[in-house]
Scaffold this motif. Structure first.
Motif, PDB file in Angstrom:
ATOM      1  N   THR A  80      -4.465   1.582 -45.095  1.00  0.00           N
ATOM      2  CA  THR A  80      -3.130   2.087 -45.416  1.00  0.00           C
ATOM      3  C   THR A  80      -2.711   1.413 -46.710  1.00  0.00           C
ATOM      4  N   VAL A  81      -2.351   2.223 -47.697  1.00  0.00           N
ATOM      5  CA  VAL A  81      -2.011   1.725 -49.027  1.00  0.00           C
ATOM      6  C   VAL A  81      -0.659   2.286 -49.454  1.00  0.00           C
ATOM      7  N   ARG A  82      -0.089   1.720 -50.497  1.00  0.00           N
ATOM      8  CA  ARG A  82       1.184   2.221 -51.026  1.00  0.00           C
ATOM      9  C   ARG A  82       0.973   3.234 -52.142  1.00  0.00           C
ATOM     10  N   THR A  83      -0.048   3.019 -52.945  1.00  0.00           N
ATOM     11  CA  THR A  83      -0.368   3.934 -54.047  1.00  0.00           C
ATOM     12  C   THR A  83      -1.878   4.054 -54.180  1.00  0.00           C
ATOM     13  N   VAL A  84      -2.312   5.132 -54.819  1.00  0.00           N
ATOM     14  CA  VAL A  84      -3.733   5.322 -55.111  1.00  0.00           C
ATOM     15  C   VAL A  84      -3.849   5.729 -56.569  1.00  0.00           C
ATOM     16  N   GLU A  85      -4.417   4.851 -57.356  1.00  0.00           N
ATOM     17  CA  GLU A  85      -4.634   5.164 -58.769  1.00  0.00           C
ATOM     18  C   GLU A  85      -6.032   5.711 -58.988  1.00  0.00           C
ATOM     19  N   THR A  86      -6.999   5.202 -58.223  1.00  0.00           N
ATOM     20  CA  THR A  86      -8.389   5.608 -58.382  1.00  0.00           C
ATOM     21  C   THR A  86      -9.047   5.736 -57.017  1.00  0.00           C
ATOM     22  N   ILE A  87      -9.867   6.746 -56.882  1.00  0.00           N
ATOM     23  CA  ILE A  87     -10.732   6.891 -55.716  1.00  0.00           C
ATOM     24  C   ILE A  87     -12.120   6.521 -56.209  1.00  0.00           C
ATOM     25  N   ALA A  88     -12.764   5.559 -55.544  1.00  0.00           N
ATOM     26  CA  ALA A  88     -14.080   5.109 -55.997  1.00  0.00           C
ATOM     27  C   ALA A  88     -15.039   5.032 -54.813  1.00  0.00           C
ATOM     28  N   LEU A  89     -16.293   5.342 -55.106  1.00  0.00           N
ATOM     29  CA  LEU A  89     -17.368   5.243 -54.114  1.00  0.00           C
ATOM     30  C   LEU A  89     -18.496   4.446 -54.744  1.00  0.00           C
ATOM     31  N   TRP A  90     -19.033   3.477 -53.996  1.00  0.00           N
ATOM     32  CA  TRP A  90     -20.172   2.692 -54.440  1.00  0.00           C
ATOM     33  C   TRP A  90     -21.376   3.073 -53.589  1.00  0.00           C
ATOM     34  N   PHE A  91     -22.542   3.178 -54.234  1.00  0.00           N
ATOM     35  CA  PHE A  91     -23.782   3.528 -53.548  1.00  0.00           C
ATOM     36  C   PHE A  91     -24.835   2.469 -53.826  1.00  0.00           C
ATOM     37  N   ASP A  92     -25.792   2.333 -52.905  1.00  0.00           N
ATOM     38  CA  ASP A  92     -26.851   1.343 -53.083  1.00  0.00           C
ATOM     39  C   ASP A  92     -27.903   1.796 -54.091  1.00  0.00           C
ATOM     40  N   GLY A 111     -13.581  10.851 -63.109  1.00  0.00           N
ATOM     41  CA  GLY A 111     -13.687   9.815 -64.120  1.00  0.00           C
ATOM     42  C   GLY A 111     -15.138   9.556 -64.466  1.00  0.00           C
ATOM     43  N   THR A 112     -16.027  10.060 -63.620  1.00  0.00           N
ATOM     44  CA  THR A 112     -17.465   9.903 -63.786  1.00  0.00           C
ATOM     45  C   THR A 112     -18.058  11.296 -63.936  1.00  0.00           C
ATOM     46  N   GLY A 113     -18.959  11.447 -64.879  1.00  0.00           N
ATOM     47  CA  GLY A 113     -19.586  12.747 -65.110  1.00  0.00           C
ATOM     48  C   GLY A 113     -20.588  13.100 -64.026  1.00  0.00           C
ATOM     49  N   MET A 114     -21.540  13.941 -64.372  1.00  0.00           N
ATOM     50  CA  MET A 114     -22.530  14.422 -63.412  1.00  0.00           C
ATOM     51  C   MET A 114     -23.819  13.590 -63.409  1.00  0.00           C
ATOM     52  N   ASP A 115     -23.878  12.534 -64.201  1.00  0.00           N
ATOM     53  CA  ASP A 115     -25.064  11.683 -64.199  1.00  0.00           C
ATOM     54  C   ASP A 115     -25.123  10.859 -62.910  1.00  0.00           C
ATOM     55  N   PRO A 116     -26.316  10.501 -62.440  1.00  0.00           N
ATOM     56  CA  PRO A 116     -26.432   9.641 -61.264  1.00  0.00           C
ATOM     57  C   PRO A 116     -25.843   8.257 -61.557  1.00  0.00           C
ATOM     58  N   VAL A 117     -25.021   7.772 -60.649  1.00  0.00           N
ATOM     59  CA  VAL A 117     -24.356   6.480 -60.812  1.00  0.00           C
ATOM     60  C   VAL A 117     -24.343   5.729 -59.489  1.00  0.00           C
ATOM     61  N   THR A 118     -24.143   4.431 -59.559  1.00  0.00           N
ATOM     62  CA  THR A 118     -23.959   3.650 -58.340  1.00  0.00           C
ATOM     63  C   THR A 118     -22.472   3.453 -58.046  1.00  0.00           C
ATOM     64  N   ARG A 119     -21.605   3.801 -59.002  1.00  0.00           N
ATOM     65  CA  ARG A 119     -20.147   3.761 -58.785  1.00  0.00           C
ATOM     66  C   ARG A 119     -19.555   5.037 -59.351  1.00  0.00           C
ATOM     67  N   PHE A 120     -18.912   5.813 -58.494  1.00  0.00           N
ATOM     68  CA  PHE A 120     -18.276   7.068 -58.885  1.00  0.00           C
ATOM     69  C   PHE A 120     -16.767   6.897 -58.811  1.00  0.00           C
ATOM     70  N   GLU A 121     -16.038   7.477 -59.793  1.00  0.00           N
ATOM     71  CA  GLU A 121     -14.583   7.397 -59.808  1.00  0.00           C
ATOM     72  C   GLU A 121     -13.953   8.762 -60.015  1.00  0.00           C
ATOM     73  N   ALA A 122     -12.829   8.975 -59.354  1.00  0.00           N
ATOM     74  CA  ALA A 122     -11.987  10.153 -59.566  1.00  0.00           C
ATOM     75  C   ALA A 122     -10.537   9.683 -59.433  1.00  0.00           C
ATOM     76  N   THR A 123      -9.626  10.413 -60.073  1.00  0.00           N
ATOM     77  CA  THR A 123      -8.221  10.041 -60.059  1.00  0.00           C
ATOM     78  C   THR A 123      -7.373  11.214 -59.598  1.00  0.00           C
ATOM     79  N   PRO A 124      -6.470  10.996 -58.634  1.00  0.00           N
ATOM     80  CA  PRO A 124      -5.543  12.068 -58.280  1.00  0.00           C
ATOM     81  C   PRO A 124      -4.693  12.416 -59.504  1.00  0.00           C
ATOM     82  N   THR A 125      -4.466  13.701 -59.742  1.00  0.00           N
ATOM     83  CA  THR A 125      -3.716  14.098 -60.937  1.00  0.00           C
ATOM     84  C   THR A 125      -2.214  13.882 -60.768  1.00  0.00           C
ATOM     85  N   ASP A 126      -1.738  13.743 -59.535  1.00  0.00           N
ATOM     86  CA  ASP A 126      -0.326  13.457 -59.257  1.00  0.00           C
ATOM     87  C   ASP A 126      -0.235  12.301 -58.270  1.00  0.00           C
ATOM     88  N   ALA A 127       0.940  11.680 -58.200  1.00  0.00           N
ATOM     89  CA  ALA A 127       1.159  10.620 -57.218  1.00  0.00           C
ATOM     90  C   ALA A 127       1.019  11.212 -55.817  1.00  0.00           C
TER      91      ALA A 127
END
Length: 114
Positions: free
Chosen positions: A34-46, A68-84
């Motif tokens: 439970t959070v108050r705000t979300v600026e970034t959604i992130a996923l980490w992979f092994d 926030g992350t393109g289509m290249d393979p990454v170990t950390r992916f980011e996306a941002t909600p466009t509104d609060a």
């Protein structure tokens, strides 16, 4: 005979490990947090993961996110909600391709509180 059997089992085990899929190790927000705000959604992979789709669904339906992350393979992916994000429960669902080319998917949830 026993040596041959043991050698075969060791080879099979190492081959299976080489075919292991990427797995999600951590998310932000954390699953069930439970959070108050979300600026970034992130996923980490092994192992590197190519995220092909991500959706954020809240109390009033789908919420737009900007990758926030393109289509290249990454170990950390980011996306941002466009509104609060308003108060309520949210679910993130993602799909992608693991480093070994297998399709993967997952989800996690969190809540936004005042």
């Amino acid at each position: 005979m026993i040596r041959t059997l043991i050698a075969g089992l060791l080879i099979a085990a190492s081959a299976t490990q080489g075919l292991a899929h990427s797995k999600s190790e951590k998310t932000t927000p954390a699953n069930q947090a439970t959070v108050r705000t979300v600026e970034t959604i992130a996923l980490w992979f092994d192992d590197p993961m190519r995220i092909t789709a991500i959706t954020l669904t809240g109390p009033e339906g789908d919420v737009a996110v900007a990758r926030g992350t393109g289509m290249d393979p990454v170990t950390r992916f980011e996306a941002t909600p466009t509104d609060a994000l308003a108060t309520g429960a949210y679910t993130v669902e993602w799909r992608g391709l693991s480093a070994d080319g297998h399709p993967m998917q997952g989800s996690f949830g969190f809540a936004v509180a005042d």
